[in-house]
Scaffold this active site. Structure first.
Site: not given
Length: 264
Positions: A45-46, A122-123, A148, A150, A185
Site C-alpha cells: 500500500d505504501g 489515507n489520512e 487538547r 496528542d 489521547a
C-alpha cells in the site's frame, strides 16, 4: 494505451517490474512515466500511496492497480504469481473503474505565506511540535469543541483501516463520500472536555482546525511529513477529485477487511 510501473525497490519487486514492462510492450502498449493511462504499483500500500502522489495532478486521467509483494494490502490486491493474468487483462480487457473519495486539506497561515492545498488518499494527522495539541474544532462553520491531547487524525473511508483504526475509529466502506475525525489521547476531565469518540462527516460538511496559540505543527499527508509554522487554520473536507482504480475482477471491500484483520 500508455502505462507506468512503480516498484517498492526490493529485488522481487524490481524483477516483477521489468517482466511487466516487457510483457506490456510486447502487446504494443506504450511505456510513459509522464502521462500514463494506468499505473501498476508493485510492493504494498505504501508503494501505491507514492504512485498516487506522483500523479495526483492527473487523477481524472490515470488509474491505478496494485500487485503486493509483501502482505495483502487494501490497494494492492494482485499476487506475484498472477502477473501474466493481469498483463493479459490490461492489454486485452476493458477494465472497470472504481472511484474512492479523497481528503482535501487546506492550510492557511497568519503571515503572507501562500495557502497550501493537499490531497490525501489515507489520512492527514496534526500534532504539536511541543506539548499537547490545542485546537478549536469547527464543523460546518459552527464551534464544536476545543481539543487538547496528542493529536487529531482525519481519514478517508479507504484510509479508515489504517491509522484511524489504530485510534479506535470506525471502518468505513469506500463508497461513502465522507471523512472521519479521530482523537489521539484527548484530555478529558472537569476542566477540559471533548466528544471523546470518532465523528464522521458527509461530503458537504467542512471541518476547520484553529490553533489556540502560536507554535509549530507536524502535519502528515499520507506518508509525507510537513512542519507547518504560523498556522491560522487547517481545513478538511471531502475533495472534489477522486482516485480511480482499475478493476479486472471482483474483490469486495469487506473481504479485504476480513483477510487483513481476521483470517489467519
Amino acid at each position: 494505451m500508455k502505462f507506468n510501473v512503480r516498484s517498492r525497490g526490493d529485488h522481487t519487486s524490481n524483477v516483477l517490474t521489468q517482466r511487466i514492462k516487457t510483457y506490456l510492450e510486447e502487446f504494443d502498449l506504450i511505456y510513459d512515466e509522464q502521462e500514463p493511462d494506468i499505473v501498476i504499483s508493485i510492493g504494498g500500500d505504501g508503494t501505491l500511496l507514492e504512485a498516487f502522489h506522483q500523479y495526483k495532478h492527473r487523477l481524472a486521467l490515470t488509474s491505478f492497480v496494485g500487485i503486493h509483494t509483501g502482505h495483502l494490502g487494501f490497494y494492492a490486491d494482485w499476487q506475484p504469481d498472477e502477473v501474466e493474468k493481469l498483463v493479459i487483462h490490461i492489454a486485452k480487457t476493458p477494465f472497470k473503474i472504481v472511484e474512492y473519495p479523497l481528503l482535501e486539506v487546506v492550510i492557511r497561515h497568519t503571515n503572507d505565506q501562500e495557502t497550501e492545498r493537499y490531497l490525501a488518499l489515507n489520512e492527514c494527522t496534526v500534532k504539536s511540535m511541543e506539548g499537547s495539541l490545542v485546537m478549536d474544532v469547527e464543523i460546518k462553520g459552527e464551534s464544536f469543541e476545543t481539543f487538547r491531547g496528542d493529536g487529531l487524525c482525519m481519514s478517508t473511508p479507504s484510509g479508515s483501516t489504517a491509522y484511524n483504526k489504530a485510534l479506535g475509529g470506525a471502518i468505513l466502506h469506500p463508497s461513502l463520500a465522507s471523512i472521519q475525525l479521530s482523537e489521539m489521547a484527548s484530555i478529558n476531565n472537569r476542566v477540559y472536555r471533548t466528544i471523546g469518540s470518532p465523528i464522521v462527516l458527509p461530503e458537504h460538511h467542512t471541518c476547520l482546525l484553529k490553533p489556540k496559540s502560536e507554535g509549530d505543527f507536524q502535519v502528515t499527508i499520507d506518508h509525507l511529513t510537513l512542519v507547518q509554522k504560523k498556522v491560522q487554520s487547517i481545513q478538511c473536507r471531502v475533495a472534489e477529485e477522486k482516485v480511480r482504480f482499475a478493476r479486472f475482477r471482483s474483490f469486495p471491500f469487506w473481504k479485504r477487511v476480513r483477510e487483513s484483520f481476521i483470517t489467519e
